[in-house]
Design a protein around this motif. Structure first.
Motif, PDB file in Angstrom:
ATOM      1  N   GLY A  44       0.862  -1.171   0.000  1.00 55.09           N
ATOM      2  CA  GLY A  44       0.000   0.000   0.000  1.00 55.09           C
ATOM      3  C   GLY A  44       0.897   1.218   0.000  1.00 55.09           C
ATOM      4  O   GLY A  44       2.057   1.158  -0.412  1.00 55.09           O
ATOM      5  N   GLN A  45       0.376   2.326   0.491  1.00 50.91           N
ATOM      6  CA  GLN A  45       1.131   3.573   0.478  1.00 50.91           C
ATOM      7  C   GLN A  45       2.346   3.489   1.400  1.00 50.91           C
ATOM      8  O   GLN A  45       2.227   3.170   2.570  1.00 50.91           O
ATOM      9  CB  GLN A  45       0.246   4.731   0.931  1.00 50.91           C
ATOM     10  N   SER A  96      -4.036   5.865  -2.442  1.00 49.01           N
ATOM     11  CA  SER A  96      -5.182   6.047  -1.563  1.00 49.01           C
ATOM     12  C   SER A  96      -5.495   4.737  -0.847  1.00 49.01           C
ATOM     13  O   SER A  96      -5.005   3.673  -1.230  1.00 49.01           O
ATOM     14  CB  SER A  96      -6.408   6.478  -2.368  1.00 49.01           C
ATOM     15  N   GLN A  97      -6.363   4.826   0.155  1.00 49.31           N
ATOM     16  CA  GLN A  97      -6.771   3.634   0.890  1.00 49.31           C
ATOM     17  C   GLN A  97      -7.421   2.651  -0.078  1.00 49.31           C
ATOM     18  O   GLN A  97      -8.243   3.028  -0.911  1.00 49.31           O
ATOM     19  CB  GLN A  97      -7.751   4.004   1.997  1.00 49.31           C
ATOM     20  N   GLN A 120      -6.916  -1.666  -7.266  1.00 48.14           N
ATOM     21  CA  GLN A 120      -7.722  -1.259  -6.122  1.00 48.14           C
ATOM     22  C   GLN A 120      -8.501  -2.465  -5.619  1.00 48.14           C
ATOM     23  O   GLN A 120      -9.046  -3.236  -6.404  1.00 48.14           O
ATOM     24  CB  GLN A 120      -8.698  -0.147  -6.521  1.00 48.14           C
TER      25      GLN A 120
END
Length: 193
Positions: A44-45, A96-97, A120
């Motif tokens: 993820g981020q 983003s989440q 996503q």
């Protein structure tokens, strides 16, 4: 461990919040070995050095560049190619989440054409809420509250500990008596056999 497990068809899953934790806990050399040994990577981020490392791991792609020059008398267009990061560190650091980037490995006979991804995770919130609403509470097997509502967990744990200790002492005493009363066992014990 990772390579040995893989060769024995055992999957190892490692989770880190950031590569810096891996380096802190295992040192630079071991962290580098771990990062280069793992095949599948999902992220993820992340920011900084981790984002840069991941971007480099995902590789580069040949991109077409078109530039237009305009002057008073003429307009010229030039097309060139340039190697750019497939997933730039700037993209990884602003995910983003629910957005992930990663790379997967394939097996002999099971090749994967698209090994690098930027995707996503789609969550069906209605289905999750329905499932959550159907949850049954975990039954309480025993309560540590007495008649007045006081928590007696510590006292019950201590009582169980003392009971187990007493049971072991009695078990050892009974076995010693049994050995003393059995000539064959007594002989073996006396002769350390």
């Amino acid at each position: 461990l990772i390579a040995t497990a893989r060769s024995n068809k055992v999957a190892v899953v490692l989770g880190f919040q950031d590569f810096s934790q891996l380096k802190r806990d295992y040192g630079d050399k071991e962290a580098a070995v771990i990062m280069s040994t793992v095949g599948n990577v999902f992220s993820g981020q992340v920011v900084g050095e981790t984002a840069k490392t991941l971007s480099e791991r995902f590789g580069k792609i040949l991109q077409k560049r078109e530039s237009v020059s305009i002057n008073r008398s003429d307009t010229s267009t030039s097309i060139s190619t340039q190697l750019d990061s497939l997933i730039p560190a700037s993209k990884i650091s602003t995910l983003s989440q629910g957005m992930f980037v990663g790379a997967v490995t394939d097996n002999f006979g099971e090749t994967i054409d698209q090994k690098i991804f930027h995707a996503q995770i789609v969550v069906d919130n209605d289905a999750v809420q329905k499932e959550t609403a159907a949850y049954q509470p975990i039954p309480e097997i025993s309560s540590f509250l007495d008649a007045e509502g006081n928590d007696t967990m510590e006292q019950q744990i201590q009582a169980n500990y003392r009971q187990i200790k007493q049971d072991i002492v009695e078990l050892v005493e009974n076995e010693l008596i049994r050995i003393e009363n059995d000539p064959e066992l007594k002989y073996l014990l006396d002769n350390n056999e």
